[in-house]
Design an enzyme around this catalytic site. Structure first.
Site, PDB file in Angstrom:
ATOM      1  N   GLU A 236       0.873  -1.176   0.000  1.00 35.10           N
ATOM      2  CA  GLU A 236       0.000   0.000   0.000  1.00 35.10           C
ATOM      3  C   GLU A 236       0.910   1.226   0.000  1.00 35.10           C
ATOM      4  O   GLU A 236       1.451   1.611   1.041  1.00 35.10           O
ATOM      5  CB  GLU A 236      -0.911  -0.010   1.228  1.00 35.10           C
ATOM      6  CG  GLU A 236      -2.002  -1.049   1.194  1.00 35.10           C
ATOM      7  CD  GLU A 236      -3.056  -0.750   0.139  1.00 35.10           C
ATOM      8  OE1 GLU A 236      -3.244   0.435  -0.188  1.00 35.10           O
ATOM      9  OE2 GLU A 236      -3.682  -1.692  -0.354  1.00 35.10           O
ATOM     10  N   CYS A 270      -2.455   9.546   2.310  1.00 37.27           N
ATOM     11  CA  CYS A 270      -1.971   9.155   0.976  1.00 37.27           C
ATOM     12  C   CYS A 270      -3.052   9.281  -0.096  1.00 37.27           C
ATOM     13  O   CYS A 270      -2.741   9.386  -1.278  1.00 37.27           O
ATOM     14  CB  CYS A 270      -1.417   7.736   1.001  1.00 37.27           C
ATOM     15  SG  CYS A 270      -2.646   6.460   1.335  1.00 37.27           S
TER      16      CYS A 270
END
Length: 471
Positions: A236, A270
């Site tokens: 991720e 993010c």
């Protein structure tokens, strides 16, 4: 299961948190812990539904009984308000625990597979098995959510787990290391501590699965280490999140939504919007709306607002402040190093994780589609012409709170997916199983040599996709 007999947070069971690395004498601080966890997995201890449920229940109690402790740690690390801590960290993780407990039995069931004509008497199914010993490496920006949500799936899938919280979010790391192990089984779970050097040493060991959340740069290091053992990974990673604003949009609505998603967690998200693509006309309308929204959200003195977070540490602060001098600052630009405070800022420079909000103009009308396009048409055009791990039309990253859809990157932003059942599936090996009757050998003889044209034609027909419908 008693919550007091928990797993260790160190290199040896029962010891105080200790950091170390392989030195001249060849001391390996992780060897004993990893061997203990592997032995526990081989014993079959983690495989039953009852054991998995007990671990998940322990994790749920950890969240419920230590809510204030977690809120205080998040406030210490990131100046998170109680609202942000609950919404993005504690409640989100608790929902994952509750969802896994509710559906664990169904997730663990074998999934039947279809057969062709020649296998009609056989049983074909998919069994979800734990990988074994898995490693979860978490980042600092959501230090509760991003360490515990993967843990939910790993425990539900029946794995033994090594948890590596970020050393940068020190307050949360301390809670995870010292308190969480009390709620989980000490033979099947461990927290390890340390920085890049210790993490590098940890990655030299063989794991059966690695789940990493962090930057693409470190993701490459993790993947390289995993490749030495042919270990599967979920990565991720960070990515770019452009926000296109069509001329037909209401600028105040855009400002409200973009500002909230941009400055949530001090911009250290993010999946936060990185930069805006819009026409010069929309830019002139949008900037005043953004300035008004920032004042409404955080007051005339945002630094004194209890709802605006702070940059995680001095290193990140210095990096972000250096960007303020790289171009024209349209909104904000103030900073205070002693407080790790950077104002809600709009500039023209390239985005890096933080509260700065760059903007870009779309000067060519062809680049932004038909003038006054209908919103549905614009959204469909974006979906058809772009690729991304996730997509939101007329809103931001709230989809990450949904358990029914996966979160994951594509390309440079990572590989793999999780949340809800997707996390369980990520940490499960999907094993194809075939059970054929031991008798009825005459029916099997058609596949044996010597081969004839008749056998070949019959097998081709029986193995075809339409053969099953002929019965």
């Amino acid at each position: 299961m008693s919550k007091k007999g928990g797993g260790d947070a160190v290199k040896n069971p029962g010891a105080e948190p200790t950091l170390g690395y392989v030195g001249a004498q060849g001391i390996d601080p992780f060897q004993d812990t990893l061997r203990r966890l592997r032995e526990a997995f081989k014993s079959g201890r983690t495989r039953s539904a009852e054991f998995r449920a007990a671990q998940l229940q322990g994790l749920g109690r950890f969240l419920q009984e230590n809510k204030q402790l977690l809120q205080d740690a998040l406030a210490q690390d990131l100046h998170k308000s109680a609202f942000e801590a609950d919404v993005s960290e504690i409640i989100t993780t608790q929902n994952e625990v509750d969802y896994a407990l509710k559906n664990l039995q169904a997730w663990m069931k074998d999934e039947p597979g279809s057969t062709n004509l020649f296998m009609k008497l056989d049983s074909v199914f998919i069994r979800k098995e734990p990988f074994g010993l898995v490693l979860i490496i978490a980042p600092w920006n959501y230090p509760v959510n991003l360490v515990l949500v993967p843990l939910v799936g790993a425990l539900a899938a029946g794995n033994c787990v090594v948890l590596k919280p970020s050393e940068i979010s020190q307050g949360t790391e301390k809670v995870v290391a010292e308190v969480l192990p009390r709620y989980l089984d000490q033979s099947c779970f461990a927290v390890v501590l340390g920085g890049p050097q210790e993490t590098g040493q940890l990655l030299e060991h063989k794991f059966d699965y690695i789940f990493f959340t962090g930057s693409p740069r470190v993701g490459k290091i993790v993947m390289t280490a995993a490749a030495k053992h042919l270990t599967p990974v979920t990565l991720e990673l960070g990515g770019k999140n452009p926000c296109y604003v069509d001329d037909s949009c209401d600028p105040q609505t855009v400002a409200n939504r973009v500002a909230w998603f941009r400055y949530f967690n001090a911009g250290q998200t993010c999946v936060a919007p990185d930069y805006v693509l819009c026409s010069p006309e929309m830019q002139e309308r949008l900037l005043p709306a953004l300035q008004s929204t920032i004042t409404r959200f955080y007051g005339d003195d945002p630094q004194s607002s209890p709802n605006l977070g702070r940059i995680i540490n001095q290193k990140q602060f210095q990096r972000l402040r250096a960007l303020l001098g790289c171009g024209h600052v349209a909104i904000g630009g103030q900073s205070d190093e002693s407080d790790r405070y950077i104002a809600c800022t709009w500039t023209v420079q390239r985005f890096c994780m933080g509260k700065q909000r760059p903007r870009m103009e779309v000067r060519d009308r062809a680049e932004r589609g038909p003038d006054r396009a209908q919103r549905v048409a614009v959204v469909n055009q974006m979906l058809e012409r772009t690729s991304s791990g996730g997509f939101a039309g007329n809103d931001g990253f709230l989809y990450v709170s949904l358990l029914s859809v996966p979160l994951g990157g594509v390309g440079h932003s990572g590989m793999g997916r999780y949340h809800g059942k997707f996390t369980f599936d990520t940490f499960s090996h999907h094993r194809t199983c075939l059970l054929a009757p031991s008798g009825l050998e005459k029916l099997k003889e058609i596949r044996y040599p010597p081969y004839t044209d008749w056998n070949q034609q019959l097998l081709r027909w029986g193995m075809g996709p339409k053969s099953c419908t002929l019965l």
